[in-house]
Write an enzyme that holds these catalytic residues in place. Sequence first.
Site, PDB file in Angstrom:
ATOM      1  N   ASP A 386       0.847  -1.194   0.000  1.00 11.62           N
ATOM      2  CA  ASP A 386       0.000   0.000   0.000  1.00 11.62           C
ATOM      3  C   ASP A 386       0.889   1.254   0.000  1.00 11.62           C
ATOM      4  OD1 ASP A 386      -2.316   1.550   0.198  1.00 11.62           O
ATOM      5  OD2 ASP A 386      -2.509   1.302   2.372  1.00 11.62           O
ATOM      6  N   GLU A 389       2.682   5.123  -3.931  1.00 14.18           N
ATOM      7  CA  GLU A 389       2.662   6.077  -5.079  1.00 14.18           C
ATOM      8  C   GLU A 389       3.967   6.852  -5.205  1.00 14.18           C
ATOM      9  OE1 GLU A 389       0.190   5.631  -2.833  1.00 14.18           O
ATOM     10  OE2 GLU A 389      -0.903   4.382  -4.233  1.00 14.18           O
ATOM     11  N   ASP A 457      -9.038   3.465  -2.904  1.00 18.06           N
ATOM     12  CA  ASP A 457     -10.126   3.827  -1.985  1.00 18.06           C
ATOM     13  C   ASP A 457     -11.370   4.283  -2.728  1.00 18.06           C
ATOM     14  OD1 ASP A 457      -8.251   3.183  -0.145  1.00 18.06           O
ATOM     15  OD2 ASP A 457      -7.820   5.248   0.463  1.00 18.06           O
TER      16      ASP A 457
HETATM   17  O1  MIG Z   1      -3.921   5.973   4.710  1.00 17.68           O
HETATM   18  O2  MIG Z   1      -3.877   0.732   5.552  1.00 17.68           O
HETATM   19  O3  MIG Z   1      -6.000   2.135   0.122  1.00 17.68           O
HETATM   20  O4  MIG Z   1      -6.997  -0.113   1.442  1.00 17.68           O
HETATM   21  O5  MIG Z   1      -7.098  -0.017   4.264  1.00 17.68           O
HETATM   22  C1  MIG Z   1      -4.745   4.883   4.384  1.00 17.68           C
HETATM   23  C2  MIG Z   1      -5.046   1.482   5.674  1.00 17.68           C
HETATM   24  C3  MIG Z   1      -3.897   3.668   4.189  1.00 17.68           C
HETATM   25  C4  MIG Z   1      -5.088   2.959   2.185  1.00 17.68           C
HETATM   26  C5  MIG Z   1      -5.533   1.763   1.414  1.00 17.68           C
HETATM   27  C6  MIG Z   1      -6.592   1.022   2.176  1.00 17.68           C
HETATM   28  C7  MIG Z   1      -6.067   0.624   3.528  1.00 17.68           C
HETATM   29  C8  MIG Z   1      -5.595   1.860   4.294  1.00 17.68           C
HETATM   30  N1  MIG Z   1      -4.581   2.569   3.509  1.00 17.68           N
END
Ligand code: MIG
Length: 757
Positions: A386, A389, A457
């Site tokens: 996650d 980017e 999201d």
């Molecule tokens: O700042 O890990 O897209 O799927 O549950 C949010 C917490 C960070 C973004 C991800 C989401 C995940 C969440 N993350």
Amino acid sequence: MQTEILGNAEGIKQHGNVLIIKTPEAEARVWVYSPTIISVCISREYREYESFAVIQEPADKIDFTETDKEVVIATSALQLRVSKSPLRFNFYTVDDKVLSEDDPRFGVNWQGERVINYRKLVADEKFIGLGEKTGNLNRRGSSYVNWNTDAPLHGVDADPLYKTFPFFVGLHSGLTYGLFFDNTHKSYFDFGATTDDQMSWFGADGGDMNYYFLGAQSVPKIIEDYTWLTGRMEMPPLWSLGYQQCRWSYMSADEILDIAENFRKEKIPADVMYCDIDYMDDYKIFTWNKKTFADPKGMIAKLKAMHFKLVTIVDPGIKVEKGYKQYDDGIDKDYFAKYPDGEKYVANVWPGRCHFPDFFRKDVREWWGKSFTALTNPGVEGFWNDMNEPAAWGQNMPWLVKFGDKYMPEVRNAYGMEMAKATYEGTKKLLGNKRPFVLTRAAYSGTQRYSAVWTGDNSAYDAHMLLGQRLVNSLGITGISMVGVDIGGFSGDPTPELMVRWNSLGVYTPMFRNHAQQGTIMREPWVWGKKNEDIIRKDIEQRYRLLPYLYSSYYQSCQTGMPVSRTLAINYTGDENVYDVKYQNEFLFGDAILVAPVESTRFTEEVYLPGGEWYRFSTGEKFKGGRAVTVPAPLTDLPVFIKAGAIIPMQNVIQSTSEKGDGLLEISVWYGSETSSFVYYEDDGSSYDYQKGDYYKREIRFDPVKGEITFSKVEGSFQSKYDRIRLVLHGFEKNVKTTNVRDVIFNNDRAAIKIDY
Ligand code: MIG
């Protein structure tokens, strides 16, 4: 700002397999990759180019002819005619039909470091592709930016999102072409949106005008070429095709085990549980919270006993904290991204102040890969990447931050891909001969070689569900077959109707994962009342029934790049109706199942069926295609249609993919008046032995004229887990309205079946 337009050719030279054409401003290099792929790289200052995406080398030679006016590079399938004064690049079929031409006035140009290619727009030209982009299937009249971005709470028109795929397919005059602009800088695409329909244009903030022109004359062949160039996925672990239950976060091992247990108690098939960020100690990557996840090994053993796999999240940000292994290592070995003066870059994310691994370096990727022992030792087999980017609070990472020998703006769009690569390569080594499952949010062209993706999201409302499907369909065009959306919507609370409807669509989504944001209501199938739970269960059971078909469809993705979920534009390219915004979300799931997404508030739907004949999956009712039909669409029955001639292998309902099942492979053949075939594929679902020939593969053919269904000889050394095959025939008698099912059971090795009808 200095503005330059590519001028007249001054010299043309061949160096081995490359043709070099110089102008006062720049030089262009042309290579042939295959008869249908020619690459052009125009740069002001030539530098060796290392692509993240492309894994092929150009062909050894290049053939060209030269006249006063032009240089022609012709293959057996494609012509590039380069006009010399000024230097312009125009592509044609071998019989001289225009595929795509530079705008004669502006062609390639620079403004400062920005490089843009202006191309002529053909009157009826349509565009599809660019991967994870909002908007319509046909991108004509729209413009887009690629700049990988954390986009929480994004609306249905937001751009850019998390991923970059600078690849589109152009369609006009019954012709097709593809163009892959391999440049990781912030990039721009305008499909006639703001040029009074004169031109389309694309370009980037820096780097070269470096593109691959794909001239094959069908969209499937273009996808095959694009994925030849940028690579294809490997077979995913079978368990990752089952139902996946996620949440931000299940807060303890007990909660995870409770949820898993409840799936078994409620007899709802499922394969995967997830740990989101709260399993860690203070959000430190590669640690476990000592209180709430005191015994990860014990927890995973219990999950395993219930036939569940666990996927854990990892973010790139490494907490600045002395004594934390990954931090100490990173400091010692100098693994983190830096400012040009050597100072380590710091930004705030979940753990507080963080450094960011420089995934562009091989030694860093190797270190990262090895760190997964903290997860693989207790038994984790799935790794969720996650925030890559990369994301940090505030979003605007300074341009002076360096990755490898490049500054952030040059390579930002590839950071997530390099993290996924490090994760995949590392965990593959750690798991021995087992297939890891990697899931990433950020990506660049080629990421399919390492990882599945999800669309980030989304939100719990109907328009977002429909958008999600378009994103999945569009990602399929750009080589990403294994993709999921957060079923139910990440942000906000779905109504029970939306939850049920979205789940029924999830059955036909390549990756089927229910996920929700912190603070939202619980999402598990049993929280929606008995009636809804029963519908959700039945739909998830359908997913498991379809596993043999789905697994074979994934095999196709590995072989040809054809995605599991396919916009109708791939197979029905010339049919105007498929681009109609009313029908643009429809897709084929594998070769032969057409799915029409329907909002949760509508209970009848107008569905467009392309030419041919179709059967409603649930009732067997037959429809003539080439027209729209209005059909019932209750929450219990999403409109799903089977193409006439379809051959669909299914199995009995199991509670997880590690259950053997009853050994019966049920092959449905849906009568069609033309010969049809299906490649059935199976392997152990977990190891790499299939790459050494340990698989079971056979072609099944239906010939309606001869009245014969033929099973080819089995290829490969794998012993099928099914010991019997039942043939189920649908629609095999004239004037029969509903399904006419006739069962034929035979041994696995039987080769041909005669049917009299
Ligand atoms: O700042 O890990 O897209 O799927 O549950 C949010 C917490 C960070 C973004 C991800 C989401 C995940 C969440 N993350």
